[in-house]
Design a protein around this motif. Structure first.
Motif, PDB file in Angstrom:
ATOM      1  N   ILE A 419      65.227  -0.153  72.367  1.00  0.00           N
ATOM      2  CA  ILE A 419      63.905  -0.423  72.944  1.00  0.00           C
ATOM      3  C   ILE A 419      63.799   0.232  74.314  1.00  0.00           C
ATOM      4  O   ILE A 419      62.798   0.884  74.642  1.00  0.00           O
ATOM      5  N   ALA A 420      64.859   0.079  75.114  1.00  0.00           N
ATOM      6  CA  ALA A 420      64.869   0.692  76.439  1.00  0.00           C
ATOM      7  C   ALA A 420      64.732   2.205  76.350  1.00  0.00           C
ATOM      8  O   ALA A 420      63.991   2.823  77.134  1.00  0.00           O
ATOM      9  N   ALA A 421      65.428   2.817  75.403  1.00  0.00           N
ATOM     10  CA  ALA A 421      65.345   4.267  75.242  1.00  0.00           C
ATOM     11  C   ALA A 421      63.925   4.704  74.942  1.00  0.00           C
ATOM     12  O   ALA A 421      63.454   5.739  75.434  1.00  0.00           O
ATOM     13  N   SER A 422      63.209   3.927  74.152  1.00  0.00           N
ATOM     14  CA  SER A 422      61.826   4.307  73.823  1.00  0.00           C
ATOM     15  C   SER A 422      60.912   4.191  75.039  1.00  0.00           C
ATOM     16  O   SER A 422      60.001   5.006  75.220  1.00  0.00           O
ATOM     17  N   PHE A 423      61.152   3.199  75.900  1.00  0.00           N
ATOM     18  CA  PHE A 423      60.370   3.083  77.134  1.00  0.00           C
ATOM     19  C   PHE A 423      60.652   4.271  78.057  1.00  0.00           C
ATOM     20  O   PHE A 423      59.735   4.838  78.663  1.00  0.00           O
ATOM     21  N   LEU A 424      61.920   4.633  78.175  1.00  0.00           N
ATOM     22  CA  LEU A 424      62.284   5.773  79.006  1.00  0.00           C
ATOM     23  C   LEU A 424      61.699   7.065  78.449  1.00  0.00           C
ATOM     24  O   LEU A 424      61.182   7.916  79.192  1.00  0.00           O
ATOM     25  N   ASP A 425      61.778   7.224  77.135  1.00  0.00           N
ATOM     26  CA  ASP A 425      61.232   8.410  76.483  1.00  0.00           C
ATOM     27  C   ASP A 425      59.723   8.495  76.709  1.00  0.00           C
ATOM     28  O   ASP A 425      59.195   9.575  76.998  1.00  0.00           O
ATOM     29  N   ARG A 426      59.032   7.366  76.600  1.00  0.00           N
ATOM     30  CA  ARG A 426      57.582   7.367  76.817  1.00  0.00           C
ATOM     31  C   ARG A 426      57.247   7.755  78.254  1.00  0.00           C
ATOM     32  O   ARG A 426      56.198   8.354  78.514  1.00  0.00           O
ATOM     33  N   ALA A 427      58.148   7.409  79.172  1.00  0.00           N
ATOM     34  CA  ALA A 427      57.938   7.747  80.583  1.00  0.00           C
ATOM     35  C   ALA A 427      58.346   9.185  80.903  1.00  0.00           C
ATOM     36  O   ALA A 427      58.290   9.601  82.068  1.00  0.00           O
ATOM     37  N   GLY A 428      58.774   9.943  79.885  1.00  0.00           N
ATOM     38  CA  GLY A 428      59.118  11.336  80.093  1.00  0.00           C
ATOM     39  C   GLY A 428      60.539  11.580  80.542  1.00  0.00           C
ATOM     40  O   GLY A 428      60.871  12.681  80.986  1.00  0.00           O
ATOM     41  N   ARG A 429      61.409  10.570  80.435  1.00  0.00           N
ATOM     42  CA  ARG A 429      62.802  10.720  80.848  1.00  0.00           C
ATOM     43  C   ARG A 429      63.645  11.275  79.704  1.00  0.00           C
ATOM     44  O   ARG A 429      63.350  11.058  78.527  1.00  0.00           O
ATOM     45  N   ASP A 430      64.723  11.970  80.070  1.00  0.00           N
ATOM     46  CA  ASP A 430      65.712  12.415  79.090  1.00  0.00           C
ATOM     47  C   ASP A 430      66.703  11.281  78.867  1.00  0.00           C
ATOM     48  O   ASP A 430      67.315  10.778  79.818  1.00  0.00           O
TER      49      ASP A 430
END
Length: 456
Positions: A419-430
């Motif tokens: 879930i955290a990875a998807s939030f980071l991905d949505r924020a444009g993070r690698d």
């Protein structure tokens, strides 16, 4: 006399249908009452009473709607401030359902007005006790859900309530708690699938410790609980609206894109590795499995519109059932099918999925930024050195603390980190998702304990 268990594993709760001949009594029903109605129909019984042990904080009750649907008496502890007609019961009251009799015992602790129900037959023999959030299997209900000012008082009340149950009921009495099967309403994790008063006398800390030790240990062990709990008591006090389990309105890829561009909550229910391999950019990944509803509710922007994406209509229907149990009713659309069709020509997002062995190899070769999204007490007990600890439920408001370089994110099993990875991905993070059991990090010698010592 028969007691049927209705499991709600996603919330770690149980409801109960007590039957004898053609009469039935229900205890602590969840909001999706069709499960209770179906069981009662199959058992050829008529529900005459619906009982609540307490005003629930972890789910929207189905008790009011069920009682109205079947024209049953609705029984709620006296003292609970509610906005609808009910029978308010106090210590010593008897619920008489013909061959089924239940005695009310005031067992405060989880809430001030919490009650348990002692099941008796027409010969007054004790057949079981429904303990709600009081005596659980090897633990008790948590005592910090009302207010910080009340927590110690309720903890001491919980100690006395569990002792009263143990003192007044025979050792062979079956115990039927509502919470404790993964519920955040447990003070500590419960153990076992069934129990008796006698077994709890040997195992329950409220019965094996003195009062001060019990209070200190319970208070020290209380960890964070889902933010949606703040809404449940108010909904249950007002009287929940009837449940709606009809499918969300289907939407096409164009409308899906519009909602994503507007920043709405668009949630992908697929397996976390499938999401990582290819997802529509801007969506959030909440795998529809055991912990789905608790973490969804914890991170959800309350009353925001939600669109669901799933592989099949059945997957979306299952998610809706889970979400309405905690009052997430603004499901404004859904899309099911293949990602290649739903993406409408846009490029899919993706990120790597690895295990702790891969992380260990990377750390040997170069500096790696690690994000640990477990709760603070988990991190404090043992963690990867230099890992940044941001508990999952705090991540949306603490994204600015996460390094701008590639981040390897982990938890205890891979679910929270996905879930955290998807939030980071949505924020444009690698991001790199570590989808692995934390025990494997320990075995690899990646971790240190809370005293700073490395694991062997």
């Amino acid at each position: 006399m028969n007691v049927s268990i209705i499991e709600t594993s996603g919330l770690g709760d149980r409801s109960y249908l007590i039957t004898h001949d053609d009469i039935a009594v229900v205890v602590d029903p969840q909001r999706d009452i069709d499960r209770v109605l179906s069981l009662a129909h199959d058992s050829k019984v008529r529900i005459t009473h619906v009982l609540e042990t307490h005003l629930h904080n972890d789910y929207v009750t189905g008790g009011l709607e069920l009682s109205r649907t079947v024209d049953a008496e609705y029984v709620v502890p006296a003292g609970d401030d509610v906005r609808y007609a009910r029978r308010a019961v106090s210590d010593g009251d008897i619920i008489d359902a013909g061959p089924i009799r239940l005695e009310v015992m005031h067992t405060p602790g989880h809430t001030h007005h919490h009650v348990s129900y002692v099941l008796r037959d027409d010969a007054d023999e004790v057949l079981g006790v429904f303990t709600g959030g009081s005596m659980l299997f090897g633990t008790t209900g948590r005592t910090d859900l009302i207010s910080p000012d009340d927590t110690e008082e309720l903890t001491r009340a919980q100690f006395l309530s569990v002792r009263r149950l143990a003192a007044q009921l025979p050792p062979e009495t079956p115990v039927y708690p509502t919470h404790g099967f993964g519920s955040f309403c447990s003070a500590t994790p419960a153990s076992g699938d069934e129990s008796t008063i006698g077994e709890q006398r040997r195992d329950n800390p409220a019965l094996t410790q003195d009062e001060q030790s019990f209070v200190e240990e319970l208070l020290a062990g209380l960890s964070a609980y889902p933010s949606y709990y703040a809404h449940m008591g108010a909904i249950n006090s007002e009287g929940p609206p009837p449940v709606d389990l009809t499918p969300p309105q289907p939407i096409d890829p164009t409308e899906l894109r519009r909602r994503l561009e507007a920043g709405e909550w668009v949630v992908d229910l697929r397996n976390r590795t499938a999401f990582a391999a290819g997802h529509i950019r801007g969506t959030l990944g909440f795998e529809l499995s055991g912990s789905f509803v608790s973490y969804f509710g914890w991170l959800y922007e309350w009353d925001a519109p939600v669109t669901l994406i799933g592989e099949t209509p059945d997957q979306i229907a299952d998610a809706k059932r889970e979400l309405v149990r905690i009052g997430v009713d603004r499901l404004t659309g859904a899309a099911a099918g293949d990602m290649d069709e739903l993406r409408d020509g846009s490029a899919l997002g993706s990120y790597p999925v690895v295990d702790f062995t891969r992380l260990a190899h990377e750390r040997e070769a170069k500096s790696v930024e690690v994000l640990d999204v477990r709760q603070n007490h988990e991190y404090g007990a043992e963690h990867i050195p230099d890992a940044l600890n941001v508990p999952l439920h705090e991540l949306p408001t603490r994204l600015h603390e996460v390094p701008s370089s590639t981040v390897w994110v982990h938890c205890a099993s891979g679910y929270r980190s996905s879930i955290a990875a998807s939030f980071l991905d949505r924020a444009g993070r690698d991001v790199v998702l570590v989808d692995d059991e934390f025990d494997n990090a320990v075995k690899l010698g990646l971790t240190v304990t809370d005293d700073g010592q490395g694991s062997d």
